[in-house]
Design an enzyme around this catalytic site. Structure first.
Site, mmCIF file in Angstrom:
data_model
loop_
_atom_site.group_PDB
_atom_site.id
_atom_site.type_symbol
_atom_site.label_atom_id
_atom_site.label_comp_id
_atom_site.label_asym_id
_atom_site.label_seq_id
_atom_site.Cartn_x
_atom_site.Cartn_y
_atom_site.Cartn_z
ATOM 1 N N CYS A 104 2.508 6.609 -32.064
ATOM 2 C CA CYS A 104 1.185 6.133 -31.646
ATOM 3 C C CYS A 104 1.300 5.225 -30.420
ATOM 4 C CB CYS A 104 0.495 5.404 -32.791
ATOM 5 S SG CYS A 104 -0.152 6.529 -34.053
ATOM 6 N N HIS A 147 -3.719 1.488 -30.886
ATOM 7 C CA HIS A 147 -3.926 0.390 -31.826
ATOM 8 C C HIS A 147 -3.247 -0.890 -31.355
ATOM 9 C CE1 HIS A 147 0.172 0.490 -33.671
ATOM 10 N NE2 HIS A 147 0.107 1.786 -33.437
#
Length: 645
Positions: free
Chosen positions: A562, A543
């Site tokens: 992440c 992301h």
């Protein structure tokens, strides 16, 4: 009570309404409070609604919702909940852990079934089978140890195929000699030759009788088959089971039909080609193997510099002259006419003179680091490199880890190497895009696994993990229940019903929060403007991030697990097979999702030695000490195998 300009403008009309009301006890003050907001009725200040997201006002000024749908009372004239008499202790949610590795135990091969079968009259009476059957008696008292699945396959194969693979006329065949050469060359693949050692019987020509020769050759047959199966198993799957190392390792099983392996070896005329084909067959594995060979053949010419060296201009250290020697040896192209005499004159000085700052900056820029002129761990590592002994070990670890991945990585793929802090998009086996990434902090480590990319979300919501809600948000929510409301988060119950965070008694929860929390799309959203999904049980994805400055750091372990991308639009365009203009248009259109229509594997990998696109192997810091845990696992395997040699 005071009124805003807008309220003052409509005040005459409101007063007319109040005077016309038929209810005599209704007071003008109460009516005005109800309309314009007063006392305990919730109201939003200008611009506050946007900060709260799309939350409606609390359902009742004197009540607070419970998870079961009931209500808690709140203090009069206050939007804050009554402090509970006893708050439940916060039980922090912990992540995966590292395990004490347990190697496969070795078992003694039970040849009873084979020996019983030798007496069966149903066995074929061909010369080979008869010779094999007569030799089975030589297995009595034979202590051969192997992994449980290897031992089972050995008995199963020979029970159905009572004939030799490696022996003919009481002597090893050429096929056996080929197999022995492969086992003896295991070190070139990063394996340990001693794990596959088989003694070839000698002096049998002078043996007193045929039964002695038959016994020794039968035992050789079984031992060689057992070690060949171990070799093939190790070549395909690795010596250790990665999922036993830690909860961060997550790899599917790679089934191996060992009976089928022996069947193939019993028929092939090229045992060497077949056995070596079980190793990964990709360019990266070949490059690592070539690096291993080059390291073994190289002369140790390391200039060892203390990796903890930290030096600013004006400071001194006895390690500094070594660093200058490395620059002269490996980066002489940067020592232009203006720098060469300077380095030669100051090369033995332990003081980091201001005149040398441009040299250090130039070298830092060349090797991909922030050119700040400050000498630290990353500058030393990239200049001094990794000592030869450490490089050898890192390459051996990388060869082992390659066996956990598919043999064919896919011609189009995304490869994230955590220790390198990079993500690469590869198409038709060509590197098309490479960028810096941010990975998980040591306490929030990014897992080691692979999956398949499925979709891109534009202007995404961020579903806050329970661990973050409990560990990081809950302490603040107990003192400030409206914190989520004001910060652009939505709270929903198990049925999806939205609830103001200010209406929840957060003090009654310790570790299990019966609410979901998500952050609405915005410039402050933790995921930035897009995320790239490959659904997995670790809830890890790629992301964007609003924290762009972190990409300038050399070590980039800052996330909750992440993968944050420096160029998210570029990666999204790559996996979707489009361009960044398309991505920009989708972002302007608001929140939406787009499916990835191609099969694109993504590898969330961990290699401290890895070949670049040109085949040159680079070395990286062991951010999470996973090489250390792998070494412990390999040591356990080696100890178990050698205990029953």
């Amino acid at each position: 009570m005071t009124f805003s300009a807008k309220q003052t403008a409509i005040l005459p009309a409101v007063l007319s309404m109040v005077l016309a009301l038929p209810v005599p006890q209704a007071s003008a003050q109460n009516i005005l409070d109800m309309i314009f907001g007063g006392g305990r009725v919730h109201r939003y200040a200008p611009g506050e609604y946007e900060r709260y997201g799309e939350f409606p006002p609390p359902p009742h000024p004197n009540r607070m919702v419970r998870p079961d749908g009931g209500w808690y009372p709140v203090q009069k004239h206050s939007r804050r909940p009554v402090e509970p008499a006893v708050q439940k202790p916060i039980e922090k949610i912990t992540g995966p852990t590292y395990y004490t590795y347990k190697a496969d135990p070795l078992v003694r091969v039970d040849f009873t079934a084979l020996q019983a079968g030798a007496k069966s009259a149903s066995l074929d009476s061909s010369p080979v089978t008869t010779e094999f059957r007569e030799g089975l008696s030589g297995l009595a008292g034979f202590d051969l140890y192997a992994e449980k699945d290897v031992a089972a396959a050995l008995v199963e194969y020979y029970k159905s195929n009572p004939e030799f693979i490696w022996v003919s006329d009481d002597a090893p065949t050429s096929r056996a000699q080929d197999a022995m050469r492969v086992l003896g060359n295991a070190g070139s693949f990063g394996l340990d030759e001693s794990d596959y050692a088989v003694d070839v019987p000698s002096g049998l020509e002078s043996a007193d009788n045929a039964s002695t020769r038959q016994r020794e050759m039968m035992r050789f047959e079984m031992a060689l088959s057992a070690r060949v199966l171990r070799y093939v198993r190790d070549a395909q799957n690795g010596r250790v089971d990665p999922n036993r190392i830690s909860g961060y390792h997550d790899f599917p099983a790679k089934p191996l039909n060992m009976v089928g392996v022996l069947r193939i070896l019993g028929q092939t005329n090229d045992a060497q080609a077949y056995m070596e084909s079980r190793h990964p067959q990709n360019a990266e594995f070949r490059a690592l193997r070539a690096e291993l060979e080059a390291l073994n053949a190289s002369i140790d010419d390391d200039i060892v510099v203390d990796p903890k060296l930290k030096l600013k201009p004006g400071q001194s250290s006895p390690e500094f002259p070594k660093l200058l020697r490395l620059i002269v040896r490996d980066h002489s192209d940067l020592l232009k006419d203006e720098y060469a005499p300077l380095v030669e004159r100051l090369g033995q000085s332990e003081v980091y003179e201001q005149d040398l700052v441009p040299v250090i900056k130039a070298v830092q820029k060349k090797i991909g680091l922030k050119a700040d002129g400050v000498i630290g761990t990353h500058t030393v590592l990239r200049l001094a490199g990794t000592p030869k002994a450490d490089r050898l070990q890192k390459v051996i670890f990388a060869l082992e880890e390659m066996r956990w991945l598919p043999a064919d990585l896919g011609s189009t793929r995304v490869f994230i190497n955590q220790p390198a802090f990079t993500a690469t998009y590869i198409e038709s086996d060509q590197e098309k895009l490479k960028m810096r990434v941010i990975i998980g902090r040591p306490e929030n480590q990014t897992s080691f696994f692979y999956d398949e990319i499925k979709q891109v979300d534009y202007n995404p919501y961020w579903g806050v993990p329970q661990s973050i809600i409990v560990n990081e948000m809950l302490p603040r929510l107990r003192n400030d229940p409206g914190y989520l409301d004001r910060s652009g988060y939505e709270v929903t119950d198990a049925k999806g019903k939205r609830i103001p965070s200010s209406a929840v008694d957060w003090g009654q929860y310790g570790s299990k929060i019966p609410f979901n929390v998500r952050q609405i799309p915005s410039e402050a959203n933790a995921l930035g403007e897009l995320k790239i999904l490959f659904p997995n049980k670790h809830a890890i994805y790629m992301h964007d991030t609003p924290q762009k400055a972190l990409f300038d750091r050399d070590s980039r372990a800052f996330s909750h697990g992440c993968i944050r991308l420096k160029d998210p639009r570029g990666m999204a365009a790559a996996v979707l097979g489009t361009d960044v203009e398309h991505i920009a248009k989708k972002l302007k259109a608001g929140h939406s999702s787009e499916k990835v229509t191609r099969d694109i594997p993504v590898y969330i990998a961990y290699f401290t030695a890895w070949p670049e696109a040109n085949g040159k192997v680079e070395y990286f810091n062991d951010v999470y000490d996973r090489d250390g845990h792998l070494k412990l696992a390999l040591d356990k395997v080696e100890a178990g195998r050698k205990s029953n040699m």
